[in-house]
Scaffold this active site. Structure first.
Site, short mmCIF file in Angstrom:
data_model
loop_
_atom_site.label_atom_id
_atom_site.label_comp_id
_atom_site.label_asym_id
_atom_site.label_seq_id
_atom_site.Cartn_x
_atom_site.Cartn_y
_atom_site.Cartn_z
CG ASP A 41 -4.65 6.60 1.49
OD1 ASP A 41 -3.70 7.34 1.77
OD2 ASP A 41 -4.53 5.39 1.26
CG HIS A 52 0.37 6.13 -0.83
ND1 HIS A 52 -0.72 6.67 -1.48
CD2 HIS A 52 -0.12 5.50 0.27
CE1 HIS A 52 -1.81 6.38 -0.81
NE2 HIS A 52 -1.49 5.67 0.26
CG HIS A 62 -1.80 1.18 1.35
ND1 HIS A 62 -3.15 1.12 1.07
CD2 HIS A 62 -1.55 2.47 1.71
CE1 HIS A 62 -3.68 2.32 1.24
NE2 HIS A 62 -2.73 3.16 1.64
CD GLU A 63 1.66 3.56 3.65
OE1 GLU A 63 1.95 4.64 3.08
OE2 GLU A 63 0.60 3.39 4.28
#
Length: 288
Positions: A137, A47, A43-44
């Site tokens: 988010d 980003h 997930h990170e």
């Protein structure tokens, strides 16, 4: 390739996470924790990779005992669509991970137990991150939504307020359905501190936004927005009307009904370089 190596080098593991990992081994939950950490890291990285694609300055990717965060050194002057893509790049990772897990499960390459856990963890992280609470988010998307219509300080303040209300509702829901979930209470504590700190630092965040706008060399604006003010209006009050994604032209209405114009850079220069912190906007029309 260089950008990817930079992203990977920015990964930082919080010291407490090592203790959590040791405890998970002791309690025979290391595999479950590993799946959760893998999901959070993907997930990170979503980003971070999107940020690297747009040449953002990445500070680090922190893996925490209860989640993760990708820290960037940008201060609200990137295009709104660009920031939206960076924000959405994290949640989008869960879609391909769930899809890949489904394929592996159908091919009997992933046991049903791990498949169910993997999908549940993905959905949990995805839905939690989409809550309208800063700095999740969902909270960042609320901030981008408000920034389309309002000035920077107003959009920022409203985002914190909306986040606080959402966090309170989430807190009340947790009391009803999972009052003894220690992990979620830790997360709520972290979010509460983050919101309090963001509200306390809101003036600093605004000045940092102005500084980045003043010194930024790669800023691009696709629209021009006029700001109409009276010559007796203070410089700082005019700066507080600055909006993300817009280049500003200040139209100054004088007592004699005539108008003068100032470019936003002239206003920023007067504030930061000339130290005209308490001046009226009309004073900028005359020689120093």
């Amino acid at each position: 390739m260089t950008s990817m190596l930079t992203v990977l080098k920015s990964i930082h593991i919080h010291p407490l996470l090592w203790l959590v990992m040791a405890f998970s081994i002791w309690t025979a939950h290391f595999i479950e924790l590993s799946l959760f950490l893998f999901i959070v890291m993907m997930h990170e990285l979503g980003h971070a990779c999107a940020a690297a694609f747009f040449s953002w300055r990445i500070k680090r990717i922190s893996l925490l005992p209860f989640g993760g965060v990708a820290e960037v050194d940008e201060h609200g002057n990137r295009p709104l669509k660009e920031e939206a893509l960076v924000t959405l790049a994290g949640p989008l990772q869960h879609l391909w991970m769930i899809g890949l897990a489904f394929i592996l499960y159908q091919l009997s390459l992933m046991p049903e137990y791990f498949y169910m856990i993997f999908v549940d963890y993905n959905l949990m992280v995805l839905l939690f991150n989409l809550l309208p609470i800063w700095p999740l988010d969902g909270g960042k998307l609320v901030y981008l939504w408000r920034s389309q219509k309002e000035s920077f300080p107003i959009a920022h303040s409203k985002t914190v307020i909306i986040s606080a209300v959402s966090l309170l509702l989430f807190f009340m829901l947790l009391l009803i359905i999972q009052p003894f979930n220690l992990n979620m209470w830790i997360v709520i504590g972290f979010l509460s501190f983050s919101l309090f700190y963001e509200w306390k630092q809101r003036r600093y965040v605004f000045v940092r936004f102005l500084l980045e706008r003043y010194y930024g060399n790669k800023m691009e604006f696709k629209s021009l927005k006029h700001i109409y003010v009276h010559e007796d209006e203070s410089v700082i009050r005019v700066l507080e009307q600055f909006q993300r994604g817009c280049k500003h032209l200040i139209i100054i209405e004088k007592e004699d009904a005539e108008t003068e114009q100032l470019d936003e850079n002239e206003l920023l220069h007067a504030y930061f370089s000339e130290k005209m912190l308490h001046a009226k906007i009309g004073e900028l029309l005359y020689p120093y």
